[in-house]
Design an enzyme around this catalytic site. Structure first.
Site, PDB file in Angstrom:
ATOM      1  N   HIS A   1      -1.356  -0.105   5.657  1.00 22.33           N
ATOM      2  CA  HIS A   1      -1.984   0.809   6.622  1.00 22.33           C
ATOM      3  C   HIS A   1      -1.111   2.007   6.971  1.00 22.33           C
ATOM      4  O   HIS A   1      -0.890   2.324   8.126  1.00 22.33           O
ATOM      5  CB  HIS A   1      -2.375   0.058   7.902  1.00 22.33           C
TER       6      HIS A   1
ATOM      7  N   GLN B   1       0.816  -1.210   0.000  1.00 24.03           N
ATOM      8  CA  GLN B   1       0.000   0.000   0.000  1.00 24.03           C
ATOM      9  C   GLN B   1       0.856   1.268   0.000  1.00 24.03           C
ATOM     10  O   GLN B   1       0.330   2.376   0.081  1.00 24.03           O
ATOM     11  CB  GLN B   1      -0.915   0.000   1.230  1.00 24.03           C
TER      12      GLN B   1
ATOM     13  N   TYR C   1     -10.849   6.188  19.625  1.00 23.68           N
ATOM     14  CA  TYR C   1     -11.847   5.555  18.761  1.00 23.68           C
ATOM     15  C   TYR C   1     -11.769   4.036  18.776  1.00 23.68           C
ATOM     16  O   TYR C   1     -12.400   3.361  17.965  1.00 23.68           O
ATOM     17  CB  TYR C   1     -11.772   6.163  17.354  1.00 23.68           C
TER      18      TYR C   1
ATOM     19  N   GLU D   1     -15.511   2.226   9.587  1.00 22.45           N
ATOM     20  CA  GLU D   1     -16.064   3.259  10.463  1.00 22.45           C
ATOM     21  C   GLU D   1     -16.132   4.609   9.764  1.00 22.45           C
ATOM     22  O   GLU D   1     -15.282   4.941   8.944  1.00 22.45           O
ATOM     23  CB  GLU D   1     -15.206   3.411  11.725  1.00 22.45           C
TER      24      GLU D   1
END
Length: 255
Positions: free
Chosen positions: A148, A79, A251, A241
């Site tokens: 990520h 990524q 969170y 989310e």
């Protein structure tokens, strides 16, 4: 029955998109795009990044793509690669932009996102380039794996603060670790310094960067017309989310 059919037809037509599409140019793994300011006499130009490490200025009228030189070396893979690009709030007078990308350590075995500020020189020439490159922020620590990173960039509506999404790099626990800036939303002044009203600013350590914690992989951030910050992040197996981000909130990931 005929009235019902007519009403249904009208509703269907009302839902049809009122726009057309046109191909402008093609890219290899484009990651981010932002529009350059224009005058009424100019065609719209875009800045577009490719993960593989290229930044293009694209003329939407002609489809011409001009490559911007002096891009930092990116660690492309998984990524990772060249990421987001946004204009500085004072772009009209400075031509400054902010870029995010993935950087490897000296061994090439660990990776982390980095954010720089640079001047976009030669904007209206055939040889645009980045100058005065200044590091603003980086993920700490660099870790193994190539997922990520997040590294989305966003200025507050008043241009006073830079927000950076920092993914937890598929390691889970860093999102709750106050000694790492992974799995957090970062809030900085445009020069990379720490705003005095950040929730942990008085700790004088890495947590002073944090605006919120407990995030997984944030790939979108935006302010609404009330000045509220929203983000969406990729979660596991349907756990995606969409969050209203409030100062100092946790969170939850991975708890």
């Amino acid at each position: 029955a005929s009235n019902n059919s007519a009403n249904a037809s009208q509703q269907e037509n009302a839902l049809k998109p009122n726009f057309t599409t046109q191909a402008i140019a093609t890219f290899n793994e484009p990651w981010a795009m932002t529009a350059l300011p224009t005058t009424a006499k100019e065609s719209q130009k875009l800045l577009i990044t490719q993960k593989t490490g290229e930044l293009f200025i694209v003329d939407t009228a002609t489809g011409n793509k001009i490559s911007v030189a002096n891009i930092p070396k990116v660690a492309y893979g998984g990524q990772g690669g060249l990421g987001d690009i946004i204009l500085a709030p004072d772009f009209a007078t400075t031509n400054n932009v902010y870029l995010s990308y993935v950087e490897a350590d000296n061994s090439g075995n660990t990776f982390g996102a980095k954010v720089i500020k640079a001047k976009l020189s030669g904007l209206n020439t055939l040889k645009p380039n980045l100058q005065s490159i200044t590091p603003i922020w980086q993920q700490t620590p660099k870790v193994e794996g190539q997922g990520h990173y997040s590294h989305r960039l966003l200025f507050s509506p008043d241009g006073r603060y830079l927000y950076i999404s920092s993914g937890e790099r598929q390691k889970k626990e860093p999102a709750q670790d106050m000694t790492m800036n992974l799995g957090k939303i970062i809030r900085l002044n445009p020069d990379g310094s720490i705003p005095a009203d950040n929730p942990y600013a008085n700790k004088n350590d890495i947590s002073s960067q944090f605006w919120s914690t407990g995030h997984r992989n944030i790939l979108g951030m935006a302010f609404d017309d009330k000045g509220q910050l929203w983000e969406h992040e990729m979660g596991p197996r349907g756990g995606d989310e969409f969050n209203l981000i409030e100062r100092g909130n946790n969170y939850g990931w991975p708890i």
